[in-house]
Enzyme design. Structure first.
Site, PDB file in Angstrom:
ATOM      1  N   THR A  48       0.169   3.790   4.973  1.00  0.00           N
ATOM      2  CA  THR A  48       1.518   3.490   5.447  1.00  0.00           C
ATOM      3  C   THR A  48       2.544   4.068   4.465  1.00  0.00           C
ATOM      4  OG1 THR A  48       1.337   1.311   4.406  1.00  0.00           O
ATOM      5  CG2 THR A  48       0.871   1.444   6.752  1.00  0.00           C
ATOM      6  N   THR A  50       5.573   3.458   2.614  1.00  0.00           N
ATOM      7  CA  THR A  50       5.974   2.958   1.306  1.00  0.00           C
ATOM      8  C   THR A  50       4.778   2.821   0.376  1.00  0.00           C
ATOM      9  OG1 THR A  50       7.848   1.767   2.271  1.00  0.00           O
ATOM     10  CG2 THR A  50       7.127   1.069   0.090  1.00  0.00           C
ATOM     11  N   CYS A  51       3.666   2.370   0.919  1.00  0.00           N
ATOM     12  CA  CYS A  51       2.455   2.179   0.117  1.00  0.00           C
ATOM     13  C   CYS A  51       1.980   3.499  -0.476  1.00  0.00           C
ATOM     14  CB  CYS A  51       1.353   1.563   0.971  1.00  0.00           C
ATOM     15  SG  CYS A  51       1.867   0.095   1.889  1.00  0.00           S
ATOM     16  N   SER A  52       2.049   4.565   0.325  1.00  0.00           N
ATOM     17  CA  SER A  52       1.533   5.862  -0.098  1.00  0.00           C
ATOM     18  C   SER A  52       2.516   6.636  -0.962  1.00  0.00           C
ATOM     19  CB  SER A  52       1.175   6.713   1.131  1.00  0.00           C
ATOM     20  OG  SER A  52       0.146   6.104   1.885  1.00  0.00           O
ATOM     21  N   LEU A  56       1.571   2.550  -4.610  1.00  0.00           N
ATOM     22  CA  LEU A  56       0.331   2.928  -5.286  1.00  0.00           C
ATOM     23  C   LEU A  56       0.538   4.015  -6.342  1.00  0.00           C
ATOM     24  CD1 LEU A  56      -2.714   2.907  -5.737  1.00  0.00           C
ATOM     25  CD2 LEU A  56      -2.986   4.227  -3.629  1.00  0.00           C
TER      26      LEU A  56
END
Length: 245
Positions: A48, A50-52, A56
């Site tokens: 997704t 923001t996560c990528s 992270l």
């Protein structure tokens, strides 16, 4: 109903089935947390945006500083299966982070952070949060505010680092444009390394990145060209003068 801040409470005891080297390997949460200091950040889903793009990669980037400040391991948690998490790890800057597939949502539910994302076709997922866990007990939690969408305000790596050590400073990052066999490029890279500045190298060659990119980005025809924290420093002599300040 607001999410409960579980500082001072023990984390759930869970066994996660993971796929490692073509084999099924059970990972026990007790092995991760017992007698250790661990950062956990949890997010709605692998791949997704923001996560990528942010969550992270920044934890991965700051990992050496976290380790210098007493953290034993950094865990990224998501309610995804192990195959998805493994592929996401390959796609991401994640060499310093352990990705855990909480596929059944047991750990997330035990933390009281399981939410319904059925409107997005996600089913049950984790709310975004981060926490510092010491010997299995939650020392500090940063829970994103309960607002529509996917807020990302407090569970970031820099907020966690500031909590652990407000005086800790992230090392500077740099990008250097080089050409094969260039002695001045080698000199500049050595100077960056001596200064403790991590860098990524972009090689100007006949294939791939060409001198046109160098002119477009640095307005220069010669290498090396060094950028530090978004600032164009210049060639090796310019870098030497910059580092001498």
């Amino acid at each position: 109903m607001p999410f409960e801040n579980r500082e001072g409470q023990r984390v759930p005891s869970v066994v996660w089935p993971t796929r490692q080297g073509g084999n099924w390997v059970n990972v026990n949460s007790d092995d991760i947390f017992k007698g250790r200091t661990v950062i956990v950040f949890s997010l709605p889903g692998a791949f997704t945006p923001t996560c990528s793009s942010t969550h992270l990669p920044r934890f991965n980037e700051l990992a050496p500083i976290f380790f210098e400040n007493g953290v034993d391991e950094i865990v990224c948690m998501s309610v995804n299966d192990t195959f998805v998490m493994n592929e996401w790890a390959k796609d991401q800057e994640s060499t310093n982070v352990t990705l855990i597939p909480d596929g059944n949502g047991e750990f997330t539910a035990g933390m009281g952070m399981l939410v319904d994302k059925a409107d997005l076709g996600f089913g049950k997922r984790s709310w975004r949060y981060s926490m510092l866990v010491k010997d299995g007990v939650v020392d500090k939690m940063f829970i994103e505010p309960e607002v529509p969408g996917d807020p990302f305000e407090v569970s970031d790596a820099d907020t966690m680092l500031n909590y652990i050590n407000p005086n800790a400073k992230a090392s500077q990052v740099a990008t250097i444009f080089t050409k094969p066999g260039c002695p001045f490029c080698a000199k500049a890279k050595a100077a960056l390394e001596d200064a403790g500045i991590t860098y990524e190298e972009i090689t100007i060659a006949n294939a791939g990145v060409t001198s046109r990119t160098l002119r477009a980005v640095a307005n220069a025809d010669t290498v090396p060209q060094v950028f530090i924290e978004g600032k164009h420093i210049g060639g090796s002599d310019d870098l030497e003068a910059y580092l001498a300040k």
